[in-house]
Design an enzyme around this catalytic site. Structure first.
Site, PDB file in Angstrom:
ATOM      1  N   GLN A 238      22.701  48.118  31.313  1.00  0.00           N
ATOM      2  CA  GLN A 238      21.782  47.694  32.364  1.00  0.00           C
ATOM      3  C   GLN A 238      21.148  48.918  33.012  1.00  0.00           C
ATOM      4  OE1 GLN A 238      24.566  45.465  34.680  1.00  0.00           O
ATOM      5  NE2 GLN A 238      25.802  47.235  35.183  1.00  0.00           N
ATOM      6  N   HIS A 268      29.810  38.462  50.820  1.00  0.00           N
ATOM      7  CA  HIS A 268      31.167  38.717  50.329  1.00  0.00           C
ATOM      8  C   HIS A 268      32.239  37.988  51.121  1.00  0.00           C
ATOM      9  CE1 HIS A 268      28.991  42.058  48.287  1.00  0.00           C
ATOM     10  NE2 HIS A 268      29.800  41.695  47.309  1.00  0.00           N
ATOM     11  N   ASP A 292      30.781  46.768  42.322  1.00  0.00           N
ATOM     12  CA  ASP A 292      30.458  47.529  43.536  1.00  0.00           C
ATOM     13  C   ASP A 292      31.658  47.672  44.470  1.00  0.00           C
ATOM     14  OD1 ASP A 292      30.622  44.967  44.747  1.00  0.00           O
ATOM     15  OD2 ASP A 292      28.477  44.665  44.483  1.00  0.00           O
ATOM     16  N   ASP A 312      35.022  44.813  34.939  1.00  0.00           N
ATOM     17  CA  ASP A 312      33.565  44.956  34.983  1.00  0.00           C
ATOM     18  C   ASP A 312      33.116  45.692  33.729  1.00  0.00           C
ATOM     19  OD1 ASP A 312      31.161  44.836  37.226  1.00  0.00           O
ATOM     20  OD2 ASP A 312      30.902  46.459  35.780  1.00  0.00           O
ATOM     21  N   ASP A 346      34.231  43.613  28.477  1.00  0.00           N
ATOM     22  CA  ASP A 346      33.627  42.288  28.588  1.00  0.00           C
ATOM     23  C   ASP A 346      34.660  41.311  29.125  1.00  0.00           C
ATOM     24  OD1 ASP A 346      33.305  39.481  26.984  1.00  0.00           O
ATOM     25  OD2 ASP A 346      31.359  40.297  27.577  1.00  0.00           O
ATOM     26  N   ALA A 347      34.284  40.544  30.152  1.00  0.00           N
ATOM     27  CA  ALA A 347      35.232  39.663  30.839  1.00  0.00           C
ATOM     28  C   ALA A 347      35.860  38.648  29.887  1.00  0.00           C
ATOM     29  CB  ALA A 347      34.536  38.952  31.998  1.00  0.00           C
ATOM     30  N   ASP A 364      32.416  37.160  40.235  1.00  0.00           N
ATOM     31  CA  ASP A 364      31.248  37.713  40.921  1.00  0.00           C
ATOM     32  C   ASP A 364      30.336  38.374  39.899  1.00  0.00           C
ATOM     33  OD1 ASP A 364      29.558  38.471  42.952  1.00  0.00           O
ATOM     34  OD2 ASP A 364      30.730  40.229  43.540  1.00  0.00           O
TER      35      ASP A 364
END
Length: 505
Positions: A238, A268, A292, A312, A346-347, A364
């Site tokens: 990204q 949040h 983040d 993540d 990768d989740a 999230d």
């Protein structure tokens, strides 16, 4: 010597031709929304344009084939080289018909690229090359060039150079082919000097653009994002951009706003606190996405939490929010906490490999704007997540906007139900986003709306929380929508249609 030069030319022009196609498709997906529609129409249009170009070569005389090939290399090098840079600049001009410009580039570059190989074959044929050997060599090096760029572009060039400089690099290669070919065949080119100076002129333009490309794209993005850019990076996954104006720090991923520091507490707290209060004894927490560290920060406020696993995909994202002084102040240095384990994977793949159970799972992830993200909002994915819930465990999913994207929001709710989970949808007003949606999910229908919180809050209280679980008349929960299965990915279609309609209103 002549044939060797032409074979090298075939390899390079094949690489460059595919590169322009990939760059424009990737850039259009980044600027217009990443979807299969962008890639399909651009690749299809590009191939169609190449067919037109190949047809047009029939009108070029054999004795002019070499001269025209060199001119075409200069032309495609110039137009293809500057295409990404110009698209970045033009995108910031709201008055420009951007989609028309994108497909105009596709058509023009495709036509010119389509003329290259037929002309090379005609030139080689003039040197009495055996026809079978000619076709074999040309096609072999054509396909080898395509393979080379298909590997180099996503793995090296895009993350290291960026779109604009990658296109300029391939433009430079096209021009070098033109210069080399004209030099080798100079005895047969009566206008060699003219071609030579034109080649060096185009090369100088592209080298200058390559040198200043980052400055120019940064200014273009500055115009697009509005606030001063303090950080930008192309990872293999990204494009990350951070802006800052006074006290407002904003993160953009692929041009889409992820948070504003002025109101991220609303987002949040709404994401984290309801699920944590529903599982008051939660000790082991899983966060999918959230690189983040802001959701992690709020989870760490709960004294009974013993372990947080954050998965993540992008290591650059988590590294940035672990090391930047500005950002660690924002997330309270959460990603460096000893109870936090960061996994860059990768989740879905990580869930398939893990056997661990969690009391709370917080999802999230970015919005389902493309098929690679849409799979993370699918029935199989939610069934997989549910397998990692402890017997009394609960999960929460950020679920885009129930106001601006009501069909997408309803589809996520339907998807969770299709995975045999009970759901409790809710929403919160975040000024940077508008009304934003979340969904609690569990194997048991044992939800409760919190009336108080174990930790201090900046936004939520009893009244605000009660309002989150009430959907007003102008924002009803859509129930006549389909769940998101992998073979259909209907959610991505809902998402694109909803937001296109919202933006046009």
């Amino acid at each position: 010597m002549f044939n060797r030069t032409l074979i090298i030319s075939v390899f390079v022009v094949a690489s460059c031709g595919l590169a322009y196609e990939l760059i424009i498709a990737a850039l259009a997906s980044y600027l217009l929304g990443d979807s299969i529609l962008q890639f399909s129409t651009i690749i299809g249009g590009y191939l169609f344009a190449m067919g037109i170009g190949a047809h047009l070569t029939r009108y070029i005389k054999d004795e002019d084939a070499l001269h025209r090939f060199i001119e075409i290399e200069l032309l495609v090098g110039l137009i293809g080289g500057v295409c990404a840079l110009l698209l970045f600049i033009l995108f910031g001009l709201s008055s420009s018909p951007f989609r028309v410009i994108v497909y105009s580039f596709v058509l023009v570059i495709g036509i010119i690229v389509g003329m290259e190989i037929p002309l090379v074959m005609r030139v080689m044929n003039q040197y009495k090359t055996d026809f079978k050997e000619l076709v074999s060599k040309v096609l072999t090096f054509d396909y080898l060039g395509a393979l080379a760029v298909s590997l180099l572009f996503p793995l090296v060039l895009a993350p290291k150079l960026g779109m604009a400089r990658s296109a300029l690099l391939f433009g430079i290669l096209n021009v070098l082919v033109a210069i080399l070919t004209s030099r080798v065949f100079r005895a047969e080119l009566p206008n060699y000097k003219s071609l030579k100076w034109r080649g060096h002129g185009v090369l100088l333009i592209l080298l200058t653009a390559f040198f200043f490309a980052n400055d120019w794209t940064e200014k273009a993005e500055q115009h697009y994002f509005g606030d001063p850019i303090v950080y930008q990076y192309n990872s293999p996954y990204q494009r990350l951009v951070l802006t800052k104006y006074k006290d407002d720090v904003r993160l953009f991923i692929n041009g889409n706003l992820q948070f504003s520091s002025l109101d991220e507490a609303r987002y949040h707290e709404a994401l984290v606190l309801p699920v944590m209060e529903n599982v008051p004894e939660a000790k082991n927490i899983l966060i999918l996405g959230g690189g983040d560290g802001l959701a992690t920060r709020d989870v760490l406020k709960y004294p009974k939490v013993e372990r947080i696993t954050l998965v993540d995909l992008d290591p650059k994202m988590t590294e940035l929010f672990r090391t930047s002084a500005e950002l660690t102040r924002l997330n309270d240095n959460a990603l460096n906490h000893p109870n936090v384990t960061i996994i860059n994977q990768d989740a879905a793949k990580w869930l398939e490999q893990s056997t661990e159970l969690f009391d709370v799972i917080i999802i999230d992830l970015p919005d389902p704007s493309n098929f690679s993200l849409g799979k993370l909002y699918s029935v199989p994915m939610y069934r997989l997540v549910a397998q990692h819930l402890s017997p009394k465990g609960m999960m929460v999913v950020q679920s885009t906007s129930p106001y601006f994207a009501p069909n997408a929001y309803g589809s996520i709710n339907a998807t969770l139900k299709a995975a045999n989970l009970y759901t409790l949808p809710y929403h919160a007003y975040v000024p940077s986003f508008g009304e934003w949606g979340y969904i609690l999910a569990s194997r048991e229908d044992a939800f409760h709306v919190p009336t108080s919180f174990q930790i201090p809050t900046r936004y939520l209280d009893e009244i605000t929380t009660a309002q989150m679980f009430n959907f007003p008349k102008d924002m009803p929960l859509r129930t006549n929508v389909e769940p998101n299965h992998l073979n259909t990915q209907i959610l991505v279609k809902y998402f694109e249609e909803d937001w296109r309609k919202a933006i046009s209103q």
